[in-house]
Design a protein around this motif. Structure first.
Motif, PDB file in Angstrom:
ATOM      1  N   MET A  84      31.075  -5.473  15.037  1.00  0.00           N
ATOM      2  CA  MET A  84      30.979  -6.748  14.324  1.00  0.00           C
ATOM      3  C   MET A  84      30.063  -6.648  13.109  1.00  0.00           C
ATOM      4  SD  MET A  84      32.287  -9.665  14.271  1.00  0.00           S
ATOM      5  CE  MET A  84      32.900 -10.356  15.806  1.00  0.00           C
ATOM      6  N   THR A  85      29.098  -5.737  13.153  1.00  0.00           N
ATOM      7  CA  THR A  85      28.161  -5.582  12.033  1.00  0.00           C
ATOM      8  C   THR A  85      28.906  -5.218  10.750  1.00  0.00           C
ATOM      9  OG1 THR A  85      26.483  -4.846  13.593  1.00  0.00           O
ATOM     10  CG2 THR A  85      26.079  -4.344  11.268  1.00  0.00           C
ATOM     11  N   LEU A 126      19.967  -4.951  19.011  1.00  0.00           N
ATOM     12  CA  LEU A 126      19.000  -5.388  18.001  1.00  0.00           C
ATOM     13  C   LEU A 126      19.667  -6.258  16.941  1.00  0.00           C
ATOM     14  CD1 LEU A 126      17.135  -2.028  17.092  1.00  0.00           C
ATOM     15  CD2 LEU A 126      16.662  -3.595  19.004  1.00  0.00           C
ATOM     16  N   ALA A 127      18.978  -7.304  16.561  1.00  0.00           N
ATOM     17  CA  ALA A 127      19.254  -8.048  15.333  1.00  0.00           C
ATOM     18  C   ALA A 127      17.950  -8.722  14.968  1.00  0.00           C
ATOM     19  CB  ALA A 127      20.356  -9.088  15.536  1.00  0.00           C
ATOM     20  N   ASP A 128      17.740  -8.994  13.689  1.00  0.00           N
ATOM     21  CA  ASP A 128      16.478  -9.593  13.262  1.00  0.00           C
ATOM     22  C   ASP A 128      16.667 -11.098  13.043  1.00  0.00           C
ATOM     23  OD1 ASP A 128      13.795  -9.658  12.636  1.00  0.00           O
ATOM     24  OD2 ASP A 128      13.910  -7.989  11.224  1.00  0.00           O
ATOM     25  N   TRP A 129      15.551 -11.815  13.108  1.00  0.00           N
ATOM     26  CA  TRP A 129      15.563 -13.282  12.975  1.00  0.00           C
ATOM     27  C   TRP A 129      15.139 -13.664  11.559  1.00  0.00           C
ATOM     28  CZ3 TRP A 129      17.214 -17.192  16.031  1.00  0.00           C
ATOM     29  CH2 TRP A 129      16.852 -18.481  15.660  1.00  0.00           C
ATOM     30  N   THR A 130      16.058 -14.224  10.810  1.00  0.00           N
ATOM     31  CA  THR A 130      15.753 -14.652   9.445  1.00  0.00           C
ATOM     32  C   THR A 130      16.108 -16.127   9.287  1.00  0.00           C
ATOM     33  OG1 THR A 130      17.933 -13.858   8.741  1.00  0.00           O
ATOM     34  CG2 THR A 130      16.074 -12.376   8.394  1.00  0.00           C
ATOM     35  N   THR A 131      15.404 -16.785   8.401  1.00  0.00           N
ATOM     36  CA  THR A 131      15.666 -18.195   8.111  1.00  0.00           C
ATOM     37  C   THR A 131      15.780 -18.371   6.605  1.00  0.00           C
ATOM     38  OG1 THR A 131      13.294 -18.675   8.048  1.00  0.00           O
ATOM     39  CG2 THR A 131      14.449 -19.047  10.141  1.00  0.00           C
ATOM     40  N   PRO A 132      16.398 -19.470   6.115  1.00  0.00           N
ATOM     41  CA  PRO A 132      16.981 -20.562   6.904  1.00  0.00           C
ATOM     42  C   PRO A 132      18.265 -20.133   7.608  1.00  0.00           C
ATOM     43  CG  PRO A 132      17.463 -20.857   4.567  1.00  0.00           C
ATOM     44  CD  PRO A 132      16.532 -19.692   4.662  1.00  0.00           C
ATOM     45  N   LEU A 133      18.506 -20.749   8.758  1.00  0.00           N
ATOM     46  CA  LEU A 133      19.749 -20.502   9.487  1.00  0.00           C
ATOM     47  C   LEU A 133      20.906 -21.160   8.747  1.00  0.00           C
ATOM     48  CD1 LEU A 133      18.255 -21.241  12.995  1.00  0.00           C
ATOM     49  CD2 LEU A 133      19.077 -19.019  12.220  1.00  0.00           C
ATOM     50  N   PRO A 134      22.072 -20.507   8.761  1.00  0.00           N
ATOM     51  CA  PRO A 134      23.227 -21.106   8.084  1.00  0.00           C
ATOM     52  C   PRO A 134      23.857 -22.214   8.937  1.00  0.00           C
ATOM     53  CG  PRO A 134      23.872 -19.072   9.151  1.00  0.00           C
ATOM     54  CD  PRO A 134      22.386 -19.224   9.396  1.00  0.00           C
ATOM     55  N   GLU A 135      24.663 -23.036   8.319  1.00  0.00           N
ATOM     56  CA  GLU A 135      25.401 -24.080   9.039  1.00  0.00           C
ATOM     57  C   GLU A 135      26.161 -23.449  10.206  1.00  0.00           C
ATOM     58  OE1 GLU A 135      28.276 -26.146   6.684  1.00  0.00           O
ATOM     59  OE2 GLU A 135      28.827 -27.498   8.332  1.00  0.00           O
ATOM     60  N   ALA A 158      21.715   3.836  24.793  1.00  0.00           N
ATOM     61  CA  ALA A 158      21.898   3.601  23.360  1.00  0.00           C
ATOM     62  C   ALA A 158      21.308   2.258  22.958  1.00  0.00           C
ATOM     63  CB  ALA A 158      23.392   3.634  23.021  1.00  0.00           C
ATOM     64  N   ILE A 159      20.971   2.157  21.682  1.00  0.00           N
ATOM     65  CA  ILE A 159      20.451   0.911  21.113  1.00  0.00           C
ATOM     66  C   ILE A 159      21.444   0.457  20.057  1.00  0.00           C
ATOM     67  CG2 ILE A 159      18.525  -0.168  19.916  1.00  0.00           C
ATOM     68  CD1 ILE A 159      16.705   2.033  21.067  1.00  0.00           C
ATOM     69  N   GLU A 160      22.082  -0.683  20.346  1.00  0.00           N
ATOM     70  CA  GLU A 160      23.159  -1.161  19.481  1.00  0.00           C
ATOM     71  C   GLU A 160      22.614  -2.126  18.442  1.00  0.00           C
ATOM     72  OE1 GLU A 160      26.722  -3.302  20.926  1.00  0.00           O
ATOM     73  OE2 GLU A 160      27.027  -1.592  22.248  1.00  0.00           O
ATOM     74  N   VAL A 161      23.082  -2.007  17.223  1.00  0.00           N
ATOM     75  CA  VAL A 161      22.745  -3.012  16.214  1.00  0.00           C
ATOM     76  C   VAL A 161      23.973  -3.895  16.010  1.00  0.00           C
ATOM     77  CG1 VAL A 161      22.010  -3.454  13.860  1.00  0.00           C
ATOM     78  CG2 VAL A 161      21.091  -1.481  15.100  1.00  0.00           C
ATOM     79  N   GLU A 162      23.794  -5.176  16.327  1.00  0.00           N
ATOM     80  CA  GLU A 162      24.898  -6.135  16.259  1.00  0.00           C
ATOM     81  C   GLU A 162      24.493  -7.292  15.362  1.00  0.00           C
ATOM     82  OE1 GLU A 162      27.631  -8.239  19.624  1.00  0.00           O
ATOM     83  OE2 GLU A 162      25.583  -8.955  19.464  1.00  0.00           O
ATOM     84  N   LEU A 163      25.011  -7.325  14.151  1.00  0.00           N
ATOM     85  CA  LEU A 163      24.658  -8.348  13.173  1.00  0.00           C
ATOM     86  C   LEU A 163      25.891  -9.168  12.818  1.00  0.00           C
ATOM     87  CD1 LEU A 163      22.612  -6.013  10.782  1.00  0.00           C
ATOM     88  CD2 LEU A 163      21.789  -7.257  12.798  1.00  0.00           C
ATOM     89  N   PHE A 164      25.738 -10.487  12.906  1.00  0.00           N
ATOM     90  CA  PHE A 164      26.755 -11.396  12.365  1.00  0.00           C
ATOM     91  C   PHE A 164      26.134 -11.953  11.096  1.00  0.00           C
ATOM     92  CE2 PHE A 164      28.433 -12.979  16.766  1.00  0.00           C
ATOM     93  CZ  PHE A 164      28.557 -11.679  17.199  1.00  0.00           C
ATOM     94  N   ASN A 165      26.640 -11.551   9.958  1.00  0.00           N
ATOM     95  CA  ASN A 165      25.944 -11.907   8.730  1.00  0.00           C
ATOM     96  C   ASN A 165      26.934 -11.925   7.570  1.00  0.00           C
ATOM     97  OD1 ASN A 165      24.462 -11.438   6.184  1.00  0.00           O
ATOM     98  ND2 ASN A 165      22.655 -11.344   7.508  1.00  0.00           N
ATOM     99  N   LEU A 172      26.937   0.162   6.790  1.00  0.00           N
ATOM    100  CA  LEU A 172      26.685   1.016   7.955  1.00  0.00           C
ATOM    101  C   LEU A 172      25.579   2.030   7.653  1.00  0.00           C
ATOM    102  CD1 LEU A 172      29.490   2.403  10.289  1.00  0.00           C
ATOM    103  CD2 LEU A 172      27.108   3.106  10.330  1.00  0.00           C
ATOM    104  N   ALA A 173      25.619   2.597   6.464  1.00  0.00           N
ATOM    105  CA  ALA A 173      24.564   3.556   6.090  1.00  0.00           C
ATOM    106  C   ALA A 173      23.201   2.869   6.038  1.00  0.00           C
ATOM    107  CB  ALA A 173      24.896   4.188   4.737  1.00  0.00           C
ATOM    108  N   GLU A 174      23.164   1.678   5.460  1.00  0.00           N
ATOM    109  CA  GLU A 174      21.905   0.928   5.390  1.00  0.00           C
ATOM    110  C   GLU A 174      21.389   0.601   6.791  1.00  0.00           C
ATOM    111  OE1 GLU A 174      21.284  -2.683   2.709  1.00  0.00           O
ATOM    112  OE2 GLU A 174      21.477  -3.625   4.684  1.00  0.00           O
ATOM    113  N   THR A 175      22.310   0.192   7.665  1.00  0.00           N
ATOM    114  CA  THR A 175      21.917  -0.191   9.017  1.00  0.00           C
ATOM    115  C   THR A 175      21.332   1.006   9.761  1.00  0.00           C
ATOM    116  OG1 THR A 175      23.640  -1.888   9.033  1.00  0.00           O
ATOM    117  CG2 THR A 175      22.727  -1.245  11.174  1.00  0.00           C
ATOM    118  N   ALA A 176      21.941   2.184   9.588  1.00  0.00           N
ATOM    119  CA  ALA A 176      21.403   3.394  10.216  1.00  0.00           C
ATOM    120  C   ALA A 176      20.013   3.706   9.662  1.00  0.00           C
ATOM    121  CB  ALA A 176      22.358   4.569   9.989  1.00  0.00           C
TER     122      ALA A 176
END
Lengths: 286, 286
Positions: free
Chosen positions: A16-17, A209-218, A249-256, A268-272
């Protein structure tokens, strides 16, 4: 990636990332970047064909760390409930076909007009009693994912690791465990002790893993931050799961939306790279 | 309102719910509708003049149930911290002038770039040690409000009643207690036992209602649902606070762009009607 590429042995990229990458491109980019693990999602895998997807990742030498996701087990209506159970059995079958031992469960929200979180959580337990043995027969473990409390009404009535473990512990650990995802639990001062509880019971079935950023979207679905961009100390949470015995394993799952609008290979390269910068690649050794 | 108007003795309208009403109109509409309690906000009160506002509500026969809000006590920077403490002392003075005994505290989020929730919570305790005695000398109680975990990074590192009570109980109950607001805690299965804990210690300083509706708007600040529109069973939570000994006013505090776009008098009348429909006006008798 430079010649001194970091050791990405523990890193898994959740599909999904980089959902902009079709499955063949995803596997190709993984090979190119030295990424050996992927977490897959049912919808794109079904669209590609489950058998074909299994062959594709197998031929690419990739390990499938998880399949996301089953769940949505809170229906009151009998027909709707039967459909959900049947769909979850299919999800187990798909996980087995893909060669992963872990099916992530997003449990489901309140039915329309319903206000009883407790009863909804009990319906999940009833469903797990049917699905757990089925999953075991197929070599698959169910991983209840507590979702952030902001999803409690419409996506997942299981909001904390405590609640997830209260459900999981009614079943054998090789049938039902939990998903530990930093995005959903980082605010919870009880989560570290619950990670220890989960580890002691052999129930940390995946760590994401995913990071917490604000403001949250609608709608608050697609605002998960790139690793390092937000308020979460990734090494701290890695330390908790590793102290609890997790070595997977440590998965990075970002919905962004922002990441999805960019070139998938670049993301993908940035995420790695972010993973390598914010995770102790050798393990915390605790 | 009909001739058989419900008994609104327990009802308090928080000024923010109808922020489109200037203070004189708010007091006039309250008189017209038989609403005897208001929760006020510092900014509109300051704009009107604190002394003038105090006279206005006193002359209208209104009881001020709370003043919102102090807090934002998580700064690391010494100057910023000193400014926050000074501002909170002013908030205490304003509460005393307005004749309310309760100042609601929104504790504050993480400083920019900071990832340590625990340390931020300790800085709140340090600030309360200074503010509690000051508030006591002015006849004002501080009411720590746990905010929903979706605000943990940018508004309030106190996310649960458990955390709020862990802070409050370091101080005498007549100095520091908690705000119980359904919107922030409805998802938390530990909240009922924590309400009992708060009640046993005499620390339920105010009880506020808002309903949980989705989808959440961008920024997740102004999507609090009108009573009855969402997932929260108001009578259930009323039952918890009353079983814990709370007999005070019940404030309805909604931040909602849709309500703010409407006629303020109409919104206040609707809110009183919803209150009467979803709260046991005689108390739950538990």
């Amino acid at each position: 990636m430079s010649d001194t590429a970091p050791d990405l042995t523990r890193f898994s990229i959740n599909q999904m990332t980089v959902k902009q990458l079709p499955l063949p491109e995803l596997t190709a980019v993984c090979r190119e970047l030295g990424v050996g693990n992927v977490g897959l999602w049912r919808e794109p895998v079904q669209a590609y064909g489950v058998e074909a997807a299994a062959k594709l990742v197998r031929d690419a030498g990739l390990t499938v760390t998880t399949l996301c996701r089953g769940g949505f087990l809170t229906a009151v209506d009998a027909d709707e409930r039967a459909r959900a159970l049947a769909d979850n059995r299919r999800a187990v079958d798909e996980a087995a076909t893909l060669g992963t031992d872990t099916l992530v469960l997003v449990s489901g929200g309140l039915p329309p007009g319903d206000r009883d979180l407790r009863a909804a959580r009990e319906r999940i337990a009833d469903a797990l009693a049917e699905l757990g043995p089925y999953a075991e027969r197929h070599g698959v473990r169910l991983a209840i994912e507590p979702l952030h409390p902001m999803y409690a009404s419409d996506r997942c009535v299981v909001s904390t690791l405590t609640q997830a473990l209260d459900l999981a512990e009614r079943f054998p650990a090789h049938q039902v465990g939990v998903t530990v995802d930093t995005y959903h639990i980082w605010w919870d001062d009880r989560a570290p002790e619950q990670i220890a509880r989960a580890g002691a019971g052999g129930r940390i079935h995946t760590f994401q893993l995913a990071d917490w950023t604000t403001p949250l979207p609608e709608g608050v679905l697609n605002g998960r931050g790139q690793i390092g961009d937000g308020a979460i100390d990734m090494r701290e949470w890695q330390g908790y799961v590793e102290a609890a015995g997790y070595t997977g394993a440590i998965e990075v799952e970002l919905f962004n939306e922002g990441l999805w609008a960019r070139d998938g290979r670049e993301v993908l390269a940035e995420t790695a790279q972010r993973f390598a910068a914010h995770v102790d690649l050798a393990g915390t050794g605790e």
